[in-house]
Design a protein around this motif. Structure first.
Motif, mmCIF file in Angstrom:
data_model
loop_
_atom_site.group_PDB
_atom_site.id
_atom_site.type_symbol
_atom_site.label_atom_id
_atom_site.label_comp_id
_atom_site.label_asym_id
_atom_site.label_seq_id
_atom_site.Cartn_x
_atom_site.Cartn_y
_atom_site.Cartn_z
ATOM 1 N N LYS A 51 0.830 -1.208 0.000
ATOM 2 C CA LYS A 51 0.000 0.000 0.000
ATOM 3 C C LYS A 51 0.866 1.261 0.000
ATOM 4 N N SER A 52 1.853 1.305 0.883
ATOM 5 C CA SER A 52 2.704 2.496 0.964
ATOM 6 C C SER A 52 3.538 2.664 -0.301
ATOM 7 N N SER A 53 3.984 1.552 -0.889
ATOM 8 C CA SER A 53 4.730 1.630 -2.149
ATOM 9 C C SER A 53 3.856 2.192 -3.259
ATOM 10 N N LEU A 54 2.576 1.811 -3.256
ATOM 11 C CA LEU A 54 1.657 2.329 -4.271
ATOM 12 C C LEU A 54 1.418 3.819 -4.058
ATOM 13 N N LEU A 55 1.261 4.246 -2.801
ATOM 14 C CA LEU A 55 1.104 5.674 -2.530
ATOM 15 C C LEU A 55 2.304 6.446 -3.070
ATOM 16 N N ASN A 56 3.515 5.970 -2.808
ATOM 17 C CA ASN A 56 4.713 6.646 -3.294
ATOM 18 C C ASN A 56 4.769 6.661 -4.817
ATOM 19 N N ALA A 57 4.353 5.560 -5.440
ATOM 20 C CA ALA A 57 4.392 5.475 -6.907
ATOM 21 C C ALA A 57 3.400 6.454 -7.530
ATOM 22 N N LEU A 58 2.204 6.562 -6.950
ATOM 23 C CA LEU A 58 1.200 7.486 -7.485
ATOM 24 C C LEU A 58 1.599 8.935 -7.241
ATOM 25 N N ALA A 59 2.173 9.206 -6.056
ATOM 26 C CA ALA A 59 2.588 10.572 -5.730
ATOM 27 C C ALA A 59 3.908 10.945 -6.368
#
Length: 457
Positions: free
Chosen positions: A235-243
């Protein structure tokens, strides 16, 4: 409450900074109201010529200089608020701004409430309510598309669409009421198919207006998306990827995320509010349990939930997670870490009534993220377009939806030859649309709308 006639605003004078707090090259104090001329004479030593920038000194009570800069005077009714308005353009430091504001207050003004200048513009007939809200939307615009949409609303594009629908609605209502007033005529005017055709056209027009307003609301409010799933699903990796930045700490240790992390990104101009949450499991300590509680609370408020699972972990199943989510909230299943399994990125299953859509992605490599962005736009119903888009808010959508329902009810009554009931439904539709532009509104609604504005606007 009906909107007052022009120049019937409050009798007191208000003042406030019109520029943000902090340090800058220029800071502006704005004054509006009947004492503006007196304040200008005392603070500047003279009244500046209307609508011309005058280089003057700003004076305190002992006639000592506070600062020097530009003064602009806009006599009523040709000003933003419809009242006499004075703008003092001084050096943009907190001390200077505080001294200028303090001097204006000493001379009889009071501190303006948030949004009070725009409120007075509305009360004095300089703007309708939709245009006044567009002022705040323009200031808060997070993208070029949102800014352009707000400008179109400020220029009256949204209001004109509403007024056109109201005009057609009134014309039909007059026709129906005329038929009711002359029952002795042998011709049954209510049986005229053209009346029902006009009612259907009103329904079609209201639906077109609603679709356009939904696009405007998405530009203004965006979509709130919650990332949910078990610990270590990415989840946190996806947040970083989107941001596209390291907003969240990523660690192989389960339970790293303990609180709700928020990031705002743009997808073709649509704001996407992404919330990363704690992994959904039985917490190992009080802090993690609180994180899980906050995660579930965030899910309850979401517009859309992305359920992230680890495609490389056969024990990371989605079935239990789907059953834990509250009903009625749109969700999508993301199979993350496909860089480890070799699964092809993109949509693997489309949504059905019984199951959500499934997408395969890799937050680590970025595979499938373009498909995810397109999927979120489709879920929101967002169709980016620079042509004809105007800013809108949730209350506008609710008003149009109510008006459409009333018009639909009117069509039903016409089919049953109930002219009085059909006319009453159209009257209610008219009232609902008038709430958008403020022809009919309540003091409580005005207070809630303008309190959300910044001070000085």
């Amino acid at each position: 409450m009906s909107k007052p006639a022009e120049n019937t605003g409050p009798a007191d004078t208000i003042a406030a900074p019109a520029t943000p707090p902090g340090y800058g090259g220029v800071g502006i104090i704005r004054v509006s109201g009947p004492q503006t001329r007196t304040i200008a004479q005392a603070l500047l030593g003279r009244l500046p010529p209307p609508r011309h920038a005058a280089f003057v000194g700003f004076l305190d009570a002992q006639q000592a200089a506070i600062d020097q800069g530009l003064a602009l005077f806009f006599p009523a009714p040709h000003s933003f608020t419809g009242e006499d308005v004075l703008e003092l353009h001084g050096h943009g430091g907190p001390a200077v701004m505080n001294l200028l504001l303090k001097r204006a207050l000493e001379l009889g003004a009071r501190q303006a409430r948030p949004g009070e200048f725009s409120e007075r513009a509305f009360l004095n007939g300089k703007l309708d309510l939709a245009q006044a809200e567009a002022v705040a939307d323009l200031i808060a615009a997070a993208s070029e598309g949102a800014a352009r949409a707000a400008v179109r609303s400020l220029q009256g594009a949204f209001s004109r669409r509403v007024h056109a629908l109201v005009a057609a609605l009134i014309a039909l209502r007059i026709h129906i009421e005329a038929a009711i007033d002359f029952p002795e005529e042998e011709i049954d005017f209510l049986a005229d198919d053209s009346l029902r055709a006009r009612a259907q056209a009103l329904i079609d027009d209201s639906e077109q207006l609603l679709r356009a307003a939904r696009q405007g609301r998405l530009l203004h409010d965006g979509l709130t998306v919650v990332l949910a799933g078990p610990p270590n699903a990415g989840k946190s990796s996806l947040l970083n990827a989107l941001a596209q930045q390291d907003s969240a700490i990523v660690s192989p240790t389960p339970g790293t995320t303990r609180d709700v992390l928020r990031e705002q990104i743009l997808i073709d101009g649509m704001p996407l509010h992404v919330l990363d949450t704690a992994g959904l499991r039985e917490g190992s300590d009080d802090v993690e349990r609180e994180g899980v509680r906050r995660a579930r609370a965030a899910i309850q408020q979401a517009d859309h939930v992305l359920i992230i699972t680890d495609d490389s972990d056969p024990l990371c199943a989605a079935g239990d997670l789907l059953q834990q989510l509250p009903g009625g909230i749109p969700r999508t299943l993301l199979r993350n870490k496909i860089d480890k399994t070799g699964r092809a990125p993109g949509v693997t299953k489309t949504a059905t009534h019984a199951a959500p859509a499934e997408l395969a992605i890799s937050a680590a490599t970025g595979a499938g993220l373009d498909a995810l962005r397109a999927h979120l736009k489709d879920c929101a119903g967002f169709a980016p377009s620079e042509t004809g888009t105007f800013s809108a808010r949730r209350r506008h959508l609710e008003a149009i939806e109510r008006a459409r329902a009333y018009i639909n009810n009117s069509l039903v009554q016409l089919e049953h030859r109930h002219g009085e009931l059909a006319a009453e439904e159209l009257r209610q539709a008219h009232r609902a649309l008038d709430e958008i532009t403020g022809e009919v509104t309540s003091d409580d609604l005005l207070a809630r709308i303008f309190s959300s504005f910044c001070i000085g606007k």
